[in-house]
Design a protein around this motif. Structure first.
Motif, PDB file in Angstrom:
ATOM      1  N   GLN A  51       0.833  -1.198   0.000  1.00  0.00           N
ATOM      2  CA  GLN A  51       0.000   0.000   0.000  1.00  0.00           C
ATOM      3  C   GLN A  51       0.871   1.253   0.000  1.00  0.00           C
ATOM      4  OE1 GLN A  51      -3.892  -0.729   2.267  1.00  0.00           O
ATOM      5  NE2 GLN A  51      -2.406  -1.791   3.546  1.00  0.00           N
ATOM      6  N   ILE A  52       0.445   2.228  -0.794  1.00  0.00           N
ATOM      7  CA  ILE A  52       1.195   3.477  -0.923  1.00  0.00           C
ATOM      8  C   ILE A  52       0.266   4.629  -0.557  1.00  0.00           C
ATOM      9  CG2 ILE A  52       2.621   4.929  -2.401  1.00  0.00           C
ATOM     10  CD1 ILE A  52       2.861   2.508  -4.309  1.00  0.00           C
ATOM     11  N   ALA A  53       0.577   5.307   0.533  1.00  0.00           N
ATOM     12  CA  ALA A  53      -0.208   6.462   0.967  1.00  0.00           C
ATOM     13  C   ALA A  53       0.535   7.736   0.594  1.00  0.00           C
ATOM     14  CB  ALA A  53      -0.465   6.410   2.471  1.00  0.00           C
ATOM     15  N   VAL A  89      -1.695  -4.205  -5.043  1.00  0.00           N
ATOM     16  CA  VAL A  89      -1.025  -2.939  -4.765  1.00  0.00           C
ATOM     17  C   VAL A  89      -2.142  -1.909  -4.660  1.00  0.00           C
ATOM     18  CG1 VAL A  89       0.504  -1.151  -5.666  1.00  0.00           C
ATOM     19  CG2 VAL A  89       1.090  -3.577  -5.973  1.00  0.00           C
ATOM     20  N   ILE A  90      -2.131  -1.096  -3.606  1.00  0.00           N
ATOM     21  CA  ILE A  90      -3.269  -0.202  -3.362  1.00  0.00           C
ATOM     22  C   ILE A  90      -2.801   1.245  -3.210  1.00  0.00           C
ATOM     23  CG2 ILE A  90      -5.298   0.255  -1.940  1.00  0.00           C
ATOM     24  CD1 ILE A  90      -5.158  -2.590  -0.910  1.00  0.00           C
ATOM     25  N   ALA A  91      -3.387   2.124  -4.019  1.00  0.00           N
ATOM     26  CA  ALA A  91      -3.172   3.563  -3.864  1.00  0.00           C
ATOM     27  C   ALA A  91      -4.055   4.055  -2.727  1.00  0.00           C
ATOM     28  CB  ALA A  91      -3.529   4.280  -5.165  1.00  0.00           C
ATOM     29  N   ARG A  92      -3.442   4.755  -1.764  1.00  0.00           N
ATOM     30  CA  ARG A  92      -4.167   5.242  -0.589  1.00  0.00           C
ATOM     31  C   ARG A  92      -3.983   6.767  -0.455  1.00  0.00           C
ATOM     32  NH1 ARG A  92      -7.849   1.693   1.742  1.00  0.00           N
ATOM     33  NH2 ARG A  92      -6.890  -0.340   2.179  1.00  0.00           N
ATOM     34  N   ALA A 139     -11.634   9.257  -1.378  1.00  0.00           N
ATOM     35  CA  ALA A 139     -12.346   8.167  -2.055  1.00  0.00           C
ATOM     36  C   ALA A 139     -11.644   7.723  -3.329  1.00  0.00           C
ATOM     37  CB  ALA A 139     -13.771   8.616  -2.394  1.00  0.00           C
ATOM     38  N   ARG A 140     -10.450   8.287  -3.606  1.00  0.00           N
ATOM     39  CA  ARG A 140      -9.768   7.960  -4.861  1.00  0.00           C
ATOM     40  C   ARG A 140      -8.788   6.790  -4.718  1.00  0.00           C
ATOM     41  NH1 ARG A 140     -11.314  13.149  -5.072  1.00  0.00           N
ATOM     42  NH2 ARG A 140      -9.742  13.884  -3.618  1.00  0.00           N
ATOM     43  N   ARG A 141      -9.055   5.943  -3.748  1.00  0.00           N
ATOM     44  CA  ARG A 141      -8.316   4.680  -3.639  1.00  0.00           C
ATOM     45  C   ARG A 141      -8.416   3.913  -4.958  1.00  0.00           C
ATOM     46  NH1 ARG A 141      -9.636  -0.476   0.336  1.00  0.00           N
ATOM     47  NH2 ARG A 141      -9.133  -2.102  -1.165  1.00  0.00           N
ATOM     48  N   HIS A 142      -7.352   3.184  -5.282  1.00  0.00           N
ATOM     49  CA  HIS A 142      -7.394   2.352  -6.483  1.00  0.00           C
ATOM     50  C   HIS A 142      -6.558   1.100  -6.239  1.00  0.00           C
ATOM     51  CE1 HIS A 142      -8.104   1.306 -10.574  1.00  0.00           C
ATOM     52  NE2 HIS A 142      -6.873   1.529 -11.004  1.00  0.00           N
ATOM     53  N   ASP A 143      -7.109  -0.068  -6.587  1.00  0.00           N
ATOM     54  CA  ASP A 143      -6.432  -1.344  -6.377  1.00  0.00           C
ATOM     55  C   ASP A 143      -5.844  -1.852  -7.694  1.00  0.00           C
ATOM     56  OD1 ASP A 143      -8.088  -0.913  -4.141  1.00  0.00           O
ATOM     57  OD2 ASP A 143      -8.149  -3.037  -3.687  1.00  0.00           O
ATOM     58  N   TYR A 144      -4.658  -2.406  -7.585  1.00  0.00           N
ATOM     59  CA  TYR A 144      -3.992  -3.023  -8.739  1.00  0.00           C
ATOM     60  C   TYR A 144      -3.720  -4.480  -8.368  1.00  0.00           C
ATOM     61  CZ  TYR A 144      -3.348   1.810 -10.181  1.00  0.00           C
ATOM     62  OH  TYR A 144      -3.576   3.123 -10.545  1.00  0.00           O
ATOM     63  N   SER A 145      -4.558  -5.361  -8.872  1.00  0.00           N
ATOM     64  CA  SER A 145      -4.487  -6.763  -8.462  1.00  0.00           C
ATOM     65  C   SER A 145      -3.536  -7.575  -9.324  1.00  0.00           C
ATOM     66  CB  SER A 145      -5.879  -7.397  -8.527  1.00  0.00           C
ATOM     67  OG  SER A 145      -6.670  -6.965  -7.451  1.00  0.00           O
ATOM     68  N   LEU A 146      -3.068  -8.638  -8.719  1.00  0.00           N
ATOM     69  CA  LEU A 146      -2.328  -9.650  -9.458  1.00  0.00           C
ATOM     70  C   LEU A 146      -3.285 -10.281 -10.457  1.00  0.00           C
ATOM     71  CD1 LEU A 146       0.548 -10.994  -9.228  1.00  0.00           C
ATOM     72  CD2 LEU A 146      -0.580 -12.778  -7.880  1.00  0.00           C
ATOM     73  N   GLN A 147      -2.848 -10.456 -11.689  1.00  0.00           N
ATOM     74  CA  GLN A 147      -3.734 -11.061 -12.679  1.00  0.00           C
ATOM     75  C   GLN A 147      -4.007 -12.514 -12.313  1.00  0.00           C
ATOM     76  OE1 GLN A 147      -3.417  -9.952 -16.857  1.00  0.00           O
ATOM     77  NE2 GLN A 147      -3.282 -12.099 -17.395  1.00  0.00           N
ATOM     78  N   PRO A 148      -5.268 -12.954 -12.414  1.00  0.00           N
ATOM     79  CA  PRO A 148      -5.582 -14.351 -12.089  1.00  0.00           C
ATOM     80  C   PRO A 148      -4.671 -15.306 -12.864  1.00  0.00           C
ATOM     81  CG  PRO A 148      -7.598 -13.104 -12.436  1.00  0.00           C
ATOM     82  CD  PRO A 148      -6.468 -12.201 -12.826  1.00  0.00           C
ATOM     83  N   PRO A 149      -4.186 -16.353 -12.210  1.00  0.00           N
ATOM     84  CA  PRO A 149      -3.226 -17.252 -12.853  1.00  0.00           C
ATOM     85  C   PRO A 149      -3.838 -18.152 -13.924  1.00  0.00           C
ATOM     86  CG  PRO A 149      -3.805 -18.065 -10.683  1.00  0.00           C
ATOM     87  CD  PRO A 149      -4.436 -16.723 -10.807  1.00  0.00           C
ATOM     88  N   GLN A 150      -5.146 -18.209 -13.982  1.00  0.00           N
ATOM     89  CA  GLN A 150      -5.813 -19.012 -15.000  1.00  0.00           C
ATOM     90  C   GLN A 150      -7.180 -18.400 -15.283  1.00  0.00           C
ATOM     91  OE1 GLN A 150      -5.499 -22.259 -12.115  1.00  0.00           O
ATOM     92  NE2 GLN A 150      -7.647 -22.740 -12.513  1.00  0.00           N
ATOM     93  N   ALA A 158      -8.029  -7.644 -12.280  1.00  0.00           N
ATOM     94  CA  ALA A 158      -7.118  -6.926 -13.174  1.00  0.00           C
ATOM     95  C   ALA A 158      -7.740  -6.714 -14.553  1.00  0.00           C
ATOM     96  CB  ALA A 158      -5.784  -7.673 -13.290  1.00  0.00           C
ATOM     97  N   GLY A 159      -9.054  -6.525 -14.578  1.00  0.00           N
ATOM     98  CA  GLY A 159      -9.772  -6.274 -15.819  1.00  0.00           C
ATOM     99  C   GLY A 159      -9.994  -7.495 -16.681  1.00  0.00           C
TER     100      GLY A 159
END
Length: 390
Positions: free
Chosen positions: A159-161, A192-195, A208-219, A244-245
């Protein structure tokens, strides 16, 4: 045209799993904890069968003794872990044999050195921390020096504040994209989370501008299967971030439960053919992690009060599925997620009434059921419960 509305009540667990002791979560029961508060009232979920699920405990004065009109059961988590990413992945068909990495002693210097090199900013903190407390303790130093507040928790997160006047929001997002690229392999955190935060010293507030960056699903997940077969996959809330979209055809982010519920109601009025997948995050983010029993109870009561409006918007062939991804008992000393069973409550105009599914061995039964409803016979984790419901 068929539609499934799958709502995840983030962290609304219903009692410890058999292996809870391995996660130091003995005795955790998120729903029971919320029900101890005078503000707790869920008559509509009770009518669908929530209180009839095996093992569910709520205070007796909150029960009305109704005969359920829905399909209901409890789910075990087969994956190793108790975080948002693994929980949602399992719902969608991925059973994780290993937990995502956590960093109880902070992140290794070699990772932070590379991160500092690429961002051009120093890092401060680098410890497990409460998100509200970390800006109290490190906010002043960050504002004075421009160094980034990097912290983690018991979950698999980097997390990055940063104060929005020091690091513009788009720049913070760029830093998170750098961290996401670096956090792979043995450093492959789930999110990874923007704080971002704002305000003056002594009164810093997260925005409220938090944003999550997830690990892409492995399958591939049920989302990929639906999208490949031409179905709509609509993501409301942080669903798109969690996956991850991947497998998403349309996404809308929300700032809180109220907005998530309103976007869901709007989609009920739209014509689409496929899945609308919703995450309501406030239970976890605002109340579970902050040990706020009263806030948790009020949030559940608010959701329940909106349920009749959601159900009124359903068409003849629509299915509503309500579940959770883990627990986060606000009454325990811990502020972290808890290893708990999750509820499954299902309603549809063509479904049977008062069907107790018992206990299912994996969240993945949900994904298998969604695919089965759309006639997709694919090799997937989990077992469809569609025949039990129709």
């Amino acid at each position: 045209m068929k539609r499934v509305f799958l709502i995840v009540l983030d962290s609304v667990g219903i009692g410890e799993l058999p292996d809870a002791a391995l996660y130091h979560d003995e005795g955790s029961n998120t729903l029971r904890a919320a029900s101890t508060n005078a503000n707790f009232s869920m008559p509509n979920m009770e009518k669908l069968g929530l209180f009839n699920i095996d093992g569910v405990e709520v205070m007796d004065d909150k029960k009305h003794g109704v005969t359920p009109t829905g399909v209901y059961g409890r789910m075990k988590e087969a994956s190793k872990g108790k975080d948002t990413t693994i929980g949602h992945w399992e719902i969608s068909g991925i059973i994780s044999e290993e937990p995502l990495p956590t960093f109880p002693n902070g992140f290794p210097r070699e990772l932070l050195d590379e991160f500092e090199k690429e961002t051009g900013r120093k890092v401060i903190c680098n410890k497990p921390y409460s998100g509200t407390e970390v800006i109290k303790d490190y906010g002043k130093e960050h504002v004075e020096t421009g160094a980034l507040i990097v912290y983690t928790s018991a979950d698999s997160v980097f997390q990055i504040a940063a104060h929005e006047s020091v690091v513009p929001i788009e720049t913070l997002y760029e830093y998170c994209e750098i961290a996401r690229r670096l956090c792979t392999g043995k450093y492959g955190v789930g999110r990874v989370i923007a704080r971002p935060f704002e305000g003056e010293e002594g009164n810093y507030q997260r925005t409220a501008r938090r944003h999550d960056y997830s690990l892409q699903p492995p399958q591939n997940t049920m989302l990929d299967t639906l999208k490949r077969e031409g179905y709509d996959v609509i993501a409301v809330g942080k669903i798109s971030d969690i996956f991850a979209g991947k497998g998403i055809t349309e996404a809308v982010r929300t700032k809180d439960n109220a907005e998530g519920i309103e976007r869901t109601i709007e989609y009920l009025d739209k014509d689409f053919n496929g899945l609308c997948f919703i995450n309501l995050v406030d239970f976890d983010m605002k109340y579970g992690h902050r040990n706020d029993v009263e806030g948790y109870a009020k949030a559940l009561t608010y959701f329940d009060s909106k349920l009749p409006e959601i159900m009124a918007g359903m068409k003849e062939d629509d299915i509503l599925m309500i579940t959770a991804d883990h627990g986060c008992d606000p009454s325990t000393p811990s502020t972290d997620h808890s290893r708990e069973h999750t509820p499954l409550v299902v309603y549809g105009k063509k479904l049977k009434e008062n069907v107790n599914l018992g206990t299912k061995e994996t969240f993945s039964d949900i994904g298998a059921t969604v695919l089965d409803y759309f006639g997709l016979n694919v090799d997937t984790k989990g077992t469809s419960i569609l025949k039990e419901m129709l």
